[in-house]
Design a protein around this motif. Structure first.
Motif, PDB file in Angstrom:
ATOM      1  N   HIS A 125      -8.213  -4.035   2.295  1.00 44.35           N
ATOM      2  CA  HIS A 125      -8.625  -4.995   3.320  1.00 44.35           C
ATOM      3  C   HIS A 125      -7.581  -6.089   3.513  1.00 44.35           C
ATOM      4  CE1 HIS A 125     -13.231  -4.060   2.974  1.00 44.35           C
ATOM      5  NE2 HIS A 125     -12.533  -3.064   3.475  1.00 44.35           N
ATOM      6  N   ALA A 126      -7.094  -6.221   4.747  1.00 46.20           N
ATOM      7  CA  ALA A 126      -6.107  -7.250   5.072  1.00 46.20           C
ATOM      8  C   ALA A 126      -6.793  -8.538   5.493  1.00 46.20           C
ATOM      9  CB  ALA A 126      -5.188  -6.751   6.180  1.00 46.20           C
ATOM     10  N   ALA A 127      -7.817  -8.924   4.764  1.00 49.95           N
ATOM     11  CA  ALA A 127      -8.557 -10.155   5.058  1.00 49.95           C
ATOM     12  C   ALA A 127      -7.965 -11.289   4.243  1.00 49.95           C
ATOM     13  CB  ALA A 127     -10.035  -9.966   4.730  1.00 49.95           C
TER      14      ALA A 127
ATOM     15  N   SER B  78     -11.448  -9.271   0.369  1.00 46.41           N
ATOM     16  CA  SER B  78     -10.206  -8.560   0.014  1.00 46.41           C
ATOM     17  C   SER B  78      -9.889  -8.742  -1.470  1.00 46.41           C
ATOM     18  CB  SER B  78      -9.036  -9.071   0.864  1.00 46.41           C
ATOM     19  OG  SER B  78      -8.830 -10.465   0.653  1.00 46.41           O
ATOM     20  N   GLU B  79     -10.906  -9.048  -2.263  1.00 49.03           N
ATOM     21  CA  GLU B  79     -10.693  -9.331  -3.687  1.00 49.03           C
ATOM     22  C   GLU B  79     -10.077  -8.143  -4.415  1.00 49.03           C
ATOM     23  OE1 GLU B  79     -13.287 -10.652  -7.636  1.00 49.03           O
ATOM     24  OE2 GLU B  79     -14.167 -10.821  -5.637  1.00 49.03           O
ATOM     25  N   ILE B  80     -10.567  -6.939  -4.157  1.00 49.30           N
ATOM     26  CA  ILE B  80     -10.030  -5.744  -4.821  1.00 49.30           C
ATOM     27  C   ILE B  80      -8.584  -5.522  -4.404  1.00 49.30           C
ATOM     28  CG2 ILE B  80     -10.243  -3.243  -5.028  1.00 49.30           C
ATOM     29  CD1 ILE B  80     -13.273  -3.597  -4.705  1.00 49.30           C
ATOM     30  N   THR B  81      -8.315  -5.669  -3.113  1.00 44.72           N
ATOM     31  CA  THR B  81      -6.948  -5.493  -2.597  1.00 44.72           C
ATOM     32  C   THR B  81      -5.978  -6.452  -3.271  1.00 44.72           C
ATOM     33  OG1 THR B  81      -7.776  -4.757  -0.440  1.00 44.72           O
ATOM     34  CG2 THR B  81      -5.524  -5.626  -0.516  1.00 44.72           C
TER      35      THR B  81
ATOM     36  N   VAL C 222       0.835  -1.196   0.000  1.00 43.35           N
ATOM     37  CA  VAL C 222       0.000   0.000   0.000  1.00 43.35           C
ATOM     38  C   VAL C 222       0.871   1.248   0.000  1.00 43.35           C
ATOM     39  CG1 VAL C 222      -1.717   1.325   1.292  1.00 43.35           C
ATOM     40  CG2 VAL C 222      -1.955  -1.154   1.094  1.00 43.35           C
ATOM     41  N   LEU C 223       1.943   1.230   0.784  1.00 41.77           N
ATOM     42  CA  LEU C 223       2.861   2.366   0.820  1.00 41.77           C
ATOM     43  C   LEU C 223       3.461   2.628  -0.560  1.00 41.77           C
ATOM     44  CD1 LEU C 223       4.405   4.345   2.856  1.00 41.77           C
ATOM     45  CD2 LEU C 223       6.275   2.675   2.675  1.00 41.77           C
ATOM     46  N   GLU C 224       3.849   1.564  -1.236  1.00 46.21           N
ATOM     47  CA  GLU C 224       4.534   1.701  -2.518  1.00 46.21           C
ATOM     48  C   GLU C 224       3.580   1.958  -3.682  1.00 46.21           C
ATOM     49  OE1 GLU C 224       8.254  -1.329  -1.404  1.00 46.21           O
ATOM     50  OE2 GLU C 224       6.606  -2.017  -2.682  1.00 46.21           O
ATOM     51  N   LYS C 225       2.387   1.343  -3.624  1.00 45.79           N
ATOM     52  CA  LYS C 225       1.528   1.365  -4.810  1.00 45.79           C
ATOM     53  C   LYS C 225       0.079   1.777  -4.560  1.00 45.79           C
ATOM     54  CE  LYS C 225       2.266  -2.991  -5.941  1.00 45.79           C
ATOM     55  NZ  LYS C 225       2.273  -4.243  -6.758  1.00 45.79           N
TER      56      LYS C 225
ATOM     57  N   LEU D  91      -3.153  -4.806  -5.877  1.00 51.34           N
ATOM     58  CA  LEU D  91      -1.789  -4.750  -5.348  1.00 51.34           C
ATOM     59  C   LEU D  91      -1.011  -6.052  -5.527  1.00 51.34           C
ATOM     60  CD1 LEU D  91      -2.467  -2.847  -2.004  1.00 51.34           C
ATOM     61  CD2 LEU D  91      -1.746  -1.887  -4.199  1.00 51.34           C
ATOM     62  N   GLN D  92      -1.660  -7.073  -6.106  1.00 48.27           N
ATOM     63  CA  GLN D  92      -1.040  -8.391  -6.237  1.00 48.27           C
ATOM     64  C   GLN D  92      -0.596  -8.924  -4.875  1.00 48.27           C
ATOM     65  OE1 GLN D  92      -0.965 -10.055  -9.442  1.00 48.27           O
ATOM     66  NE2 GLN D  92      -2.445  -8.375  -9.567  1.00 48.27           N
ATOM     67  N   TRP D  93      -1.458  -8.711  -3.903  1.00 50.20           N
ATOM     68  CA  TRP D  93      -1.213  -9.228  -2.553  1.00 50.20           C
ATOM     69  C   TRP D  93      -1.586 -10.695  -2.513  1.00 50.20           C
ATOM     70  CZ3 TRP D  93      -4.985  -9.542   1.913  1.00 50.20           C
ATOM     71  CH2 TRP D  93      -4.327  -9.828   3.120  1.00 50.20           C
ATOM     72  N   ASP D  94      -0.641 -11.530  -2.098  1.00 48.38           N
ATOM     73  CA  ASP D  94      -0.840 -12.980  -2.103  1.00 48.38           C
ATOM     74  C   ASP D  94      -0.448 -13.543  -0.745  1.00 48.38           C
ATOM     75  OD1 ASP D  94      -1.271 -15.606  -2.874  1.00 48.38           O
ATOM     76  OD2 ASP D  94       0.687 -15.807  -3.855  1.00 48.38           O
ATOM     77  N   PRO D  95      -1.365 -13.477   0.246  1.00 49.39           N
ATOM     78  CA  PRO D  95      -1.021 -13.935   1.602  1.00 49.39           C
ATOM     79  C   PRO D  95      -0.637 -15.405   1.645  1.00 49.39           C
ATOM     80  CG  PRO D  95      -3.375 -13.436   1.406  1.00 49.39           C
ATOM     81  CD  PRO D  95      -2.746 -12.977   0.153  1.00 49.39           C
ATOM     82  N   LYS D  96       0.418 -15.694   2.423  1.00 51.15           N
ATOM     83  CA  LYS D  96       0.968 -17.052   2.467  1.00 51.15           C
ATOM     84  C   LYS D  96       1.130 -17.577   3.893  1.00 51.15           C
ATOM     85  CE  LYS D  96       3.715 -16.134  -1.728  1.00 51.15           C
ATOM     86  NZ  LYS D  96       2.876 -16.923  -2.632  1.00 51.15           N
TER      87      LYS D  96
END
Length: 301
Positions: free
Chosen positions: A218-220, A269-272, A207-210, A276-281
């Motif tokens: 959403h950090a879900a 968190s679909e939009i997030t 989020v900071l970068e992009k 941002l290409q967020w891929d929680p692992k």
């Protein structure tokens, strides 16, 4: 990027500092005490410390104005004076945003998924203007600074878990040990999201970068969990019975946590993830609940 962080010595903040340093950013951490300063300095000798707390408006302005971006994670954790803490957060947030006006620098406000309840909430959903808590109103006001030359965003946190946690999950474990059984309210059908602390830290960096000005993220990370499933997992971990309690017994059983435990807050968190290409692992909450850390955990709240 030189990043000013409030709440850097906390459970989530320390992981955000790790993540930013690993990505090549500089970090300036607000520290309210010798203990807080020692915690952030233990992370890395590269972390610069600015002494002060969230009531030190001049210090906050200095930290924000002398940095390339701000991550505002700090919040006074005194739930017996929750609205007073919200007012401190409001004044701190506006002070930092005011000095960033016209700079197009990033500012991340931290909020929660609580009070966005009753349906599956998405990132474009806004706070209810009738929400009594100042916290929600501060998020709305902060996001409005996108029209005043600040790349302001907000990260809405669900239940955050992982080693080092001293919040909601350890408190529930403590209550369960004391009461001798794991409880949920009525049918236990109310839902809530969760995220591992490491995945939350990655999201803050992204989020900071992009992040786009005026957007909420959403950090879900995990599927929608029910309160009954949560209670059953804790009961299994501690080998105690699991029972439903009626609404009139909630505050007596959970204390101040009863205010939050019954909220229904299914969150997407679909939009997030797409933006941002967020891929929680990280490991799931249920996997974490079965670790020795949580079985033996206590909370400082």
């Amino acid at each position: 990027m030189k990043v000013f962080i409030t709440g850097a010595s906390g459970f989530i903040g320390t992981q955000v500092v790790h993540e930013l340093l690993a990505a090549g950013h500089e970090v300036v951490a607000l520290a309210r005490s010798d203990v807080a300063q020692a915690k952030v300095e233990k992370i890395s000798s590269k972390v610069a410390v600015l002494r002060g707390d969230l009531t030190d408006v001049d210090i906050l302005k200095k930290g924000a104005s002398e940095s390339d971006g701000v991550v505002h994670l700090g919040f006074v954790q005194n739930f017996s004076k929750f609205e007073e803490c919200c007012q401190i957060d409001y004044k701190a947030t506006i002070a930092m945003l005011d000095v960033l006006e016209g700079t197009d620098k990033p500012f991340i406000y931290t909020s929660g998924t609580i009070k966005l309840d009753g349906k599956v909430t998405i990132e474009t959903d806004q706070r209810d203007p009738k929400e009594p808590s100042t916290r929600g109103k501060t998020e709305t006001l902060a996001l409005g600074y996108k029209d005043r030359g600040v790349r302001v965003t907000t990260v809405r946190l669900p239940l955050v878990h992982g080693e080092g946690d001293h919040g909601f999950v350890p408190l529930i474990f403590g209550i369960t040990r004391t009461k001798g059984f794991s409880a949920y309210i009525e049918e236990g059908s109310n839902k809530f999201p969760a995220v591992h602390v490491n995945d939350a830290a990655v999201l803050y960096r992204l989020v900071l970068e992009k992040g786009q000005a005026g957007h909420a993220y959403h950090a879900a990370a995990e599927g929608i969990l029910t309160a009954k499933d949560f209670a059953e997992a804790i009961g299994k971990s501690l080998n105690v019975p699991v029972e439903s309690i009626t609404q009139d017994k909630v505050m007596g059983h959970f204390g101040f946590l009863g205010i939050f435990f019954g909220f229904d807050q299914p969150t997407s968190s679909e939009i997030t993830r797409e933006e941002l290409q967020w891929d929680p692992k990280g490991v799931t909450l249920f996997e974490d609940i079965n670790t020795d850390f949580y079985r033996n955990s206590t909370s400082t709240f």
